[in-house]
Scaffold this motif. Structure first.
Motif, PDB file in Angstrom:
ATOM      1  N   LEU A  51       0.696  -1.202  -0.176  1.00  0.00           N
ATOM      2  CA  LEU A  51       0.000   0.142  -0.109  1.00  0.00           C
ATOM      3  C   LEU A  51       0.818   1.265  -0.288  1.00  0.00           C
ATOM      4  CD1 LEU A  51      -2.575  -1.283   2.596  1.00  0.00           C
ATOM      5  CD2 LEU A  51      -2.939  -0.957   0.227  1.00  0.00           C
ATOM      6  N   ASP A  52       0.504   2.372  -0.820  1.00  0.00           N
ATOM      7  CA  ASP A  52       1.279   3.600  -0.934  1.00  0.00           C
ATOM      8  C   ASP A  52       1.148   4.472   0.306  1.00  0.00           C
ATOM      9  OD1 ASP A  52       2.532   2.677  -3.197  1.00  0.00           O
ATOM     10  OD2 ASP A  52       0.903   3.791  -4.556  1.00  0.00           O
TER      11      ASP A  52
ATOM     12  N   LYS B 218      -6.064  -4.601  -2.130  1.00  0.00           N
ATOM     13  CA  LYS B 218      -5.981  -3.564  -3.608  1.00  0.00           C
ATOM     14  C   LYS B 218      -5.559  -2.555  -3.545  1.00  0.00           C
ATOM     15  CE  LYS B 218     -10.095  -2.895  -5.200  1.00  0.00           C
ATOM     16  NZ  LYS B 218     -11.480  -3.017  -4.765  1.00  0.00           N
ATOM     17  N   ASN B 219      -6.074  -1.497  -2.598  1.00  0.00           N
ATOM     18  CA  ASN B 219      -5.503  -0.236  -2.657  1.00  0.00           C
ATOM     19  C   ASN B 219      -5.794   0.322  -1.150  1.00  0.00           C
ATOM     20  OD1 ASN B 219      -8.368   0.152  -2.708  1.00  0.00           O
ATOM     21  ND2 ASN B 219      -8.309   0.414  -4.981  1.00  0.00           N
ATOM     22  N   GLY B 220      -5.688   1.637  -1.075  1.00  0.00           N
ATOM     23  CA  GLY B 220      -5.836   2.517   0.103  1.00  0.00           C
ATOM     24  C   GLY B 220      -7.232   2.463   0.514  1.00  0.00           C
TER      25      GLY B 220
ATOM     26  N   TYR C  50       1.179   7.480  -7.325  1.00  0.00           N
ATOM     27  CA  TYR C  50       0.311   6.983  -6.441  1.00  0.00           C
ATOM     28  C   TYR C  50      -0.426   5.917  -7.129  1.00  0.00           C
ATOM     29  CZ  TYR C  50      -3.280   6.417  -2.749  1.00  0.00           C
ATOM     30  OH  TYR C  50      -4.050   5.895  -1.736  1.00  0.00           O
ATOM     31  N   GLU C  51      -0.447   4.574  -6.639  1.00  0.00           N
ATOM     32  CA  GLU C  51      -1.318   3.453  -6.856  1.00  0.00           C
ATOM     33  C   GLU C  51      -1.397   3.348  -8.484  1.00  0.00           C
ATOM     34  OE1 GLU C  51      -5.054   3.808  -4.934  1.00  0.00           O
ATOM     35  OE2 GLU C  51      -4.101   3.213  -3.143  1.00  0.00           O
TER      36      GLU C  51
END
Ligand code: PGA
Ligand code: ZN
Length: 427
Positions: A160-161, A213-215, A256-257
């Motif tokens: 995760l960023d 998957k993402n933030g 980002y992502e």
């Protein structure tokens, strides 16, 4: 007068197993004050310098024997004979001995270990807790804890960023209840992640590190955990982020992502998240170099969200002054080792408060069992502390010390609670 008669440092290990420095200051009465210093991983460019040996044959170059020697020789020679109660003069003496703007000669780690050990010894000499030494009869505010329960960025391999996904149990009645709520939500999150087949091992700051998957997926899991634990998101418990955006800012763009984003794109993204989730606090939403972006961010979200500068300010009063003049944020993260002495840290906190900025006292990702920050946050009445999840000994010890302080204060203890965030929530 409480004369310092000896100053001795040693190399110890931090929570990541890397070397750090611990110092003992002995007073003429025989009282000893001990302190150790933490170490960051997503370190800001503008922080004071943590002196490492760079001797590849020891600890992959991370040894701190030079810093230890600087304490035992240079600093000891200068401060032995001084009055431990004169914290300002001792800190000033060390700043002058070093002579550089970023404490790179003697090392901010060396200097801070002495600065804190002097304060600890002085409190012990007076027979009072450290928070009372710092805050006198005024220090009584127990902070809202910012629990980092899901770790990304440089603190885990979750991919995760965003570095930290945080819960703030501001709606609790007191600190011990806030700690219980945090622990219950942490364990609920554990169960939900496990049920969905994700890893429940923890990152550097004690939060889980699932490969989501993402933030936004992380935020939505946290909201679910708050609800399943029996609390109301946006009323009892709020959500916070530390994006540590300097770590994904390259050549003027945020990577980002998988996308390349401008400051404006990032601000729009945060605006959407704030619209969908009960997010009340965002730290380092933008890079430490992106002052224009920070000003725009504060214009857009400063009325609804606590916008904390960590790498942006590096606990440095000059950088904070710039942020205040530009209205570049509305809060500052406070890390003792970013600036390197207790009195400079206290002055940065006072500067923030005088200008209506929130000041959040913080640990580092590499920690020891030292609990000085628990005393600093109460002594200075800043009302917020960030010390990781309610897991891992070096994190929990900070929160446990706050339980002890709460008990010691008795009826005089006041939990900062939701009042701390009134400007953002009572609309
Ligand atoms: P660090 O991270 O201690 O690794 O710098 C903490 C933070 O960014 O707040
Ligand atoms: Zn940060």
């Amino acid at each position: 007068m409480s004369e310092i008669i000896s100053v001795r440092a040693r190399e110890i290990l931090d929570s990541r197993g890397d070397p750090t420095i611990e110092t003992e200051v002995t007073l003429i009465s025989g009282v000893i004050g001990k302190a150790s210093v933490p170490s960051g991983k997503s370190t800001g460019r503008f922080e004071a310098v943590e002196l490492r040996d760079d001797d590849k044959k020891r600890f992959k170059g991370k040894g701190v024997l030079i810093a230890v020697r600087n304490v035992n020789d240079t600093i000891a020679d200068a401060v032995i004979g001084m009055d431990s109660y004169n914290q300002f003069a001792i800190d000033k003496e060390m700043i002058e001995l070093d002579g550089t703007a970023n404490k790179s000669k003697i090392g901010a780690n060396a200097i801070l270990s002495v600065s804190l050990a002097v304060a600890v010894a002085s409190a012990e000499e007076l027979g009072i807790p450290i928070y009372k030494y710092i805050g006198g009869i005024g220090g009584h505010i127990l902070p809202v804890p910012l629990f980092n329960i899901l770790n990304g960025g440089a603190h885990s391999d979750s991919g995760l960023d965003i570095q930290e996904f945080i819960i703030l149990p501001a709606g609790a009645q007191n600190f011990s209840e806030a700690l219980r709520w945090g622990s219950e939500i942490f364990h609920t999150l554990h169960d939900i992640l496990k049920k969905d087949g994700y890893s429940v091992s923890v990152g550097d700051e004690g939060g889980f590190a699932p490969r989501l998957k993402n933030g936004e997926a992380a935020i939505s899991y946290i909201k679910k955990a708050i609800e399943e634990a029996g609390f109301h998101p946006g009323d009892d418990v709020f959500i916070g982020l530390d994006c540590a955006a300097s770590s994904f800012f390259k050549e003027g763009l945020y990577r980002y992502e998988g996308k390349q984003m401008s400051s404006e794109n990032m601000i729009d993204y945060y605006g959407e998240l704030v619209g969908k989730y009960p997010i009340i606090s965002i730290e380092d939403a933008l890079s430490e170099e992106d002052w224009d972006g920070w000003v725009k961010l504060t214009e857009h979200l400063g009325g609804r969200v606590q916008l904390i500068g960590d790498d942006l300010y590096a606990t440095n009063p000059e950088r904070l002054r710039k942020g205040i003049n530009l209205s570049a944020s509305n809060a500052i993260l406070i890390k003792l080792n970013q600036i390197g002495t207790l009195t400079e840290t206290m002055r940065t906190i006072e500067l923030a408060k005088r200008n209506g900025f929130h000041a959040i006292v913080s640990h580092r990702s590499g920690e020891t069992a030292d609990t000085f920050i628990s005393h600093l946050v109460v002594g200075m009445n800043t009302g917020e502390i960030k010390a990781g999840a309610s897991s891992r000994g070096e994190r929990v010890e900070k929160y446990n010390e706050l339980l002890r302080i709460e008990e010691d204060l008795g009826e005089n203890a006041t939990y900062a609670g939701k009042e701390m965030f009134r400007q953002f929530i009572e609309k």
